[in-house]
Design a protein around this motif. Structure first.
Motif, short mmCIF file in Angstrom:
data_model
loop_
_atom_site.label_atom_id
_atom_site.label_comp_id
_atom_site.label_asym_id
_atom_site.label_seq_id
_atom_site.Cartn_x
_atom_site.Cartn_y
_atom_site.Cartn_z
N ALA A 1 -124.84 -114.62 -74.39
CA ALA A 1 -123.72 -115.20 -74.19
C ALA A 1 -122.79 -114.25 -75.03
N ASP A 2 -121.37 -114.17 -74.17
CA ASP A 2 -120.10 -113.66 -74.97
C ASP A 2 -119.04 -114.54 -74.67
N PHE A 3 -118.28 -114.77 -75.60
CA PHE A 3 -117.01 -115.66 -76.20
C PHE A 3 -115.35 -114.65 -76.87
N GLY A 4 -114.93 -114.12 -75.96
CA GLY A 4 -113.51 -113.68 -76.22
C GLY A 4 -113.47 -114.26 -77.25
N ILE A 5 -112.93 -113.81 -78.54
CA ILE A 5 -112.30 -114.96 -80.06
C ILE A 5 -111.47 -113.69 -79.89
N SER A 6 -110.60 -112.53 -79.92
CA SER A 6 -110.10 -111.54 -80.16
C SER A 6 -109.86 -110.92 -79.39
N GLU A 7 -108.72 -110.09 -79.16
CA GLU A 7 -108.63 -109.08 -78.10
C GLU A 7 -109.95 -108.37 -78.40
N ASN A 8 -110.26 -107.80 -79.33
CA ASN A 8 -111.64 -106.49 -79.77
C ASN A 8 -112.71 -107.06 -79.85
N TRP A 9 -112.87 -108.76 -79.82
CA TRP A 9 -113.92 -109.53 -80.95
C TRP A 9 -114.17 -110.81 -80.00
N THR A 10 -115.58 -110.39 -79.88
CA THR A 10 -116.36 -111.35 -79.00
C THR A 10 -117.27 -111.92 -79.79
N LEU A 11 -117.75 -112.98 -79.47
CA LEU A 11 -119.09 -113.57 -80.56
C LEU A 11 -120.00 -114.62 -79.91
N GLY A 12 -121.08 -114.24 -79.69
CA GLY A 12 -121.86 -115.55 -78.61
C GLY A 12 -123.70 -115.32 -79.34
#
Length: 183
Positions: free
Chosen positions: A45-56
């Motif tokens: 899973a990816d969650f957007g944490i900034s304009e260019n980054w995801t984390l999951g």
């Protein structure tokens, strides 16, 4: 494993709460059809944490049996994706570093030895790839190095005697072909 899992969950929650004020409210869920063909069930899973980054989080599970062996393996990790010069979940190049905790168990069913073995360790992966996107569907294709290290390998025979072997480390190539759905 419990301590690592708790730290992983805490880091994910903190990053998601920090990013929730700056990133678009989008989520992307991915599966790997190639892994499914090999009997490996999992998802990312990816969650957007900034304009260019995801984390999951990432999770994979393997449970296979044959006449000779039973094998089960679990991988629980965290992955970030950096989208070069563009917003998350859009078409283009990305890099995806990840760290995972691994647990592997093997049991001999041949009737000759009836030994079992277990080990745990970590894997570090860096994927460089391209993402194609449509309305809510996306495809990721990439590759990169993976380095993993298993701690002590414990082997137990049918009499309950246990031997411990030294660590095992290796470097290889990780290939990614994922189907994703964003919402």
């Amino acid at each position: 494993m419990r301590s690592f899992s708790l730290r992983l969950i805490a880091a994910t929650v903190i990053c998601l709460s920090i990013g929730s004020t700056t990133a678009r409210a989008e989520t992307n869920l991915r599966i790997s059809p190639l892994s499914l063909l090999l009997g490996l069930v999992g998802a990312e899973a990816d969650f957007g944490i900034s304009e260019n980054w995801t984390l999951g989080p990432t999770f994979y599970y393997l449970n296979r049996s044959s006449d000779d062996f039973d094998v089960s393996a679990t991988s629980l990790g965290i992955r970030g994706n950096y989208y070069f010069d563009r917003a998350v979940f859009t078409q283009g190049w990305y890099i995806g570093p990840s760290v995972s905790f691994l647990s592997v168990k093997v049991k001999d069913n041949s009737g000759t030895f009836n030994d079992s073995a277990s080990a745990s360790g970590t894997a570090l992966t860096g994927i460089f790839g391209y993402q194609w996107t449509w309305e809510s569907f996306n495809i990721n294709l990439g590759a990169g190095p993976v380095a993993y290290s298993l701690g002590k390998i414990r082997v137990k025979d049918s009499n309950g005697n246990e031997d411990t072997y030294s660590t095992y480390s290796n470097v290889g190539l990780s290939i990614e072909f994922n189907l994703g759905w964003k919402f």
